[in-house]
Scaffold this motif. Structure first.
Motif, PDB file in Angstrom:
ATOM      1  N   PRO A  74       0.865  -1.239  -0.029  1.00  0.00           N
ATOM      2  CA  PRO A  74      -0.072  -0.155  -0.078  1.00  0.00           C
ATOM      3  C   PRO A  74       0.982   1.151   0.051  1.00  0.00           C
ATOM      4  N   THR A  75       2.088   1.317   0.457  1.00  0.00           N
ATOM      5  CA  THR A  75       2.892   2.623   0.473  1.00  0.00           C
ATOM      6  C   THR A  75       4.135   2.337  -0.047  1.00  0.00           C
ATOM      7  N   THR A  76       4.643   3.361  -0.310  1.00  0.00           N
ATOM      8  CA  THR A  76       6.182   3.415  -1.138  1.00  0.00           C
ATOM      9  C   THR A  76       7.048   2.925  -0.079  1.00  0.00           C
ATOM     10  N   ILE A  77       7.024   3.289   1.210  1.00  0.00           N
ATOM     11  CA  ILE A  77       8.007   2.769   2.083  1.00  0.00           C
ATOM     12  C   ILE A  77       7.825   1.145   2.112  1.00  0.00           C
ATOM     13  N   GLU A  78       6.666   0.574   2.185  1.00  0.00           N
ATOM     14  CA  GLU A  78       6.552  -1.030   2.449  1.00  0.00           C
ATOM     15  C   GLU A  78       6.989  -1.612   0.962  1.00  0.00           C
ATOM     16  N   MET A 127      11.404   3.105 -14.352  1.00  0.00           N
ATOM     17  CA  MET A 127      11.393   2.906 -12.887  1.00  0.00           C
ATOM     18  C   MET A 127      10.967   4.173 -11.966  1.00  0.00           C
ATOM     19  N   GLN A 128      11.402   5.315 -12.531  1.00  0.00           N
ATOM     20  CA  GLN A 128      11.179   6.554 -11.709  1.00  0.00           C
ATOM     21  C   GLN A 128       9.806   6.776 -11.926  1.00  0.00           C
ATOM     22  N   ARG A 129       9.137   6.544 -12.809  1.00  0.00           N
ATOM     23  CA  ARG A 129       7.613   6.662 -13.067  1.00  0.00           C
ATOM     24  C   ARG A 129       6.809   5.830 -12.075  1.00  0.00           C
ATOM     25  N   ILE A 130       7.251   4.551 -11.901  1.00  0.00           N
ATOM     26  CA  ILE A 130       6.636   3.427 -11.048  1.00  0.00           C
ATOM     27  C   ILE A 130       6.714   4.191  -9.387  1.00  0.00           C
ATOM     28  N   TYR A 131       7.941   4.486  -9.332  1.00  0.00           N
ATOM     29  CA  TYR A 131       8.269   5.185  -7.930  1.00  0.00           C
ATOM     30  C   TYR A 131       7.521   6.607  -7.718  1.00  0.00           C
ATOM     31  N   LYS A 134       3.759   5.928  -6.965  1.00  0.00           N
ATOM     32  CA  LYS A 134       3.286   5.665  -5.746  1.00  0.00           C
ATOM     33  C   LYS A 134       3.641   6.670  -4.656  1.00  0.00           C
ATOM     34  N   LEU A 135       4.618   7.317  -5.018  1.00  0.00           N
ATOM     35  CA  LEU A 135       4.656   8.606  -3.876  1.00  0.00           C
ATOM     36  C   LEU A 135       3.477   9.599  -4.121  1.00  0.00           C
ATOM     37  N   LEU A 136       2.936   9.743  -5.299  1.00  0.00           N
ATOM     38  CA  LEU A 136       1.796  10.750  -5.124  1.00  0.00           C
ATOM     39  C   LEU A 136       0.664   9.879  -4.448  1.00  0.00           C
ATOM     40  N   VAL A 137       0.495   8.792  -4.636  1.00  0.00           N
ATOM     41  CA  VAL A 137      -0.776   7.889  -3.809  1.00  0.00           C
ATOM     42  C   VAL A 137      -0.413   8.200  -2.413  1.00  0.00           C
ATOM     43  N   ASP A 138       0.831   8.175  -1.993  1.00  0.00           N
ATOM     44  CA  ASP A 138       1.269   8.451  -0.415  1.00  0.00           C
ATOM     45  C   ASP A 138       1.148   9.864  -0.091  1.00  0.00           C
ATOM     46  N   GLY A 139       0.720  10.840  -1.169  1.00  0.00           N
ATOM     47  CA  GLY A 139       0.322  12.106  -0.807  1.00  0.00           C
ATOM     48  C   GLY A 139       1.594  13.137  -0.938  1.00  0.00           C
ATOM     49  N   PHE A 140       2.587  12.654  -1.635  1.00  0.00           N
ATOM     50  CA  PHE A 140       3.633  13.861  -2.047  1.00  0.00           C
ATOM     51  C   PHE A 140       3.102  14.650  -3.073  1.00  0.00           C
ATOM     52  N   LYS A 146       8.744  13.221  -8.104  1.00  0.00           N
ATOM     53  CA  LYS A 146       9.667  13.048  -8.983  1.00  0.00           C
ATOM     54  C   LYS A 146      11.069  13.199  -8.694  1.00  0.00           C
ATOM     55  N   SER A 147      11.189  14.089  -7.888  1.00  0.00           N
ATOM     56  CA  SER A 147      12.751  14.417  -7.201  1.00  0.00           C
ATOM     57  C   SER A 147      13.122  13.046  -6.376  1.00  0.00           C
ATOM     58  N   ILE A 148      11.916  12.749  -5.609  1.00  0.00           N
ATOM     59  CA  ILE A 148      12.249  11.473  -4.915  1.00  0.00           C
ATOM     60  C   ILE A 148      12.683  10.323  -5.612  1.00  0.00           C
ATOM     61  N   ALA A 149      11.795  10.066  -6.591  1.00  0.00           N
ATOM     62  CA  ALA A 149      11.993   8.875  -7.446  1.00  0.00           C
ATOM     63  C   ALA A 149      13.265   8.875  -8.176  1.00  0.00           C
ATOM     64  N   VAL A 150      13.845  10.209  -8.507  1.00  0.00           N
ATOM     65  CA  VAL A 150      15.237  10.146  -9.169  1.00  0.00           C
ATOM     66  C   VAL A 150      16.322   9.703  -7.935  1.00  0.00           C
ATOM     67  N   MET A 151      16.074  10.120  -6.832  1.00  0.00           N
ATOM     68  CA  MET A 151      16.819   9.892  -5.720  1.00  0.00           C
ATOM     69  C   MET A 151      16.966   8.154  -5.544  1.00  0.00           C
ATOM     70  N   MET A 152      15.924   7.841  -5.461  1.00  0.00           N
ATOM     71  CA  MET A 152      15.534   6.517  -5.165  1.00  0.00           C
ATOM     72  C   MET A 152      16.122   5.660  -6.276  1.00  0.00           C
ATOM     73  N   THR A 153      16.096   5.981  -7.657  1.00  0.00           N
ATOM     74  CA  THR A 153      16.824   5.194  -8.599  1.00  0.00           C
ATOM     75  C   THR A 153      18.373   5.201  -8.560  1.00  0.00           C
ATOM     76  N   ALA A 154      18.940   6.354  -8.155  1.00  0.00           N
ATOM     77  CA  ALA A 154      20.052   6.641  -8.089  1.00  0.00           C
ATOM     78  C   ALA A 154      20.704   5.927  -6.984  1.00  0.00           C
ATOM     79  N   SER A 155      20.139   5.849  -5.815  1.00  0.00           N
ATOM     80  CA  SER A 155      20.450   5.131  -4.546  1.00  0.00           C
ATOM     81  C   SER A 155      20.536   3.711  -4.985  1.00  0.00           C
ATOM     82  N   LEU A 156      19.532   3.306  -5.480  1.00  0.00           N
ATOM     83  CA  LEU A 156      19.317   1.714  -5.677  1.00  0.00           C
ATOM     84  C   LEU A 156      20.410   1.255  -6.763  1.00  0.00           C
TER      85      LEU A 156
END
Length: 189
Positions: A74-78, A127-131, A134-140, A146-156
């Protein structure tokens, strides 16, 4: 499975294990027991065209896996935690995470070939679109997502590369520990 699909599957494994430069057409032909004529029938432009087909196949596989995980939680974190934990399991079992990174291929080819760079870029965009979705659903907000999705992709990608070079899943474990806190803190702001 048809010959073209077999060529892509075998080549994907070889490119992931040895990189683009480390694999010659002769090795691909030998491992798959393919004729040179068959290879050029399916890939008239040779090895680079075969690589692009492999990248597209890897992209589809990875995108499907990520979408499946992100739809189940249900959430990006999970979802992110589940995805990273699965990568750690794969690393512990196989000693590699080859199916989830283009880094070695990109470092070899991205500056030399726009078609290869574009194939890799398309995966990261997916990948960034998927992230981000999900972040939009979480209320971001859209901008934050979009910024967090880039960070998540780069971090991963970075964590996977560190796992491979250090021969340990610890960088992914750090991501599992730190990413939820970062996302939670961002949600609170």
């Amino acid at each position: 499975m048809d010959t073209k699909s077999m060529m892509i599957d075998i080549s994907k494994k070889l490119f992931q294990q040895k990189g683009y430069i480390g694999v010659g057409l002769t090795e691909i032909l030998k491992v798959g027991n393919f004729s040179k004529g068959s290879l050029y029938h399916h890939f008239p432009n040779g090895k680079e065209e075969l690589l692009i087909a492999c990248l597209q196949s890897m992209s589809e596989d990875m995108t499907n896996d990520i979408e499946d995980i992100f739809e189940r939680y249900p959430t990006t974190i999970e979802a992110t935690t589940a995805m990273i934990e699965q990568l750690m399991v794969n690393f512990e079992l196989e000693g590699t995470i080859s199916a989830y990174t283009f880094s070695s291929i990109i470092s070899e080819m991205a500056l030399l070939s726009d078609p290869v760079r574009n194939a890799c870029s398309n995966l990261y965009i997916k990948m960034q679109r998927i992230y981000s979705n999900k972040l939009l659903v979480d209320g971001f907000s859209e901008e934050s997502a979009k910024s967090i999705a880039v960070m998540m992709t780069a971090s991963l990608e970075g964590a996977i590369l560190l796992c491979l070079t250090q021969k340990t899943s610890n960088p992914l474990k750090v991501m599992v520990d730190v990413l939820p806190t970062l996302l939670s803190n961002k949600m609170e702001k």
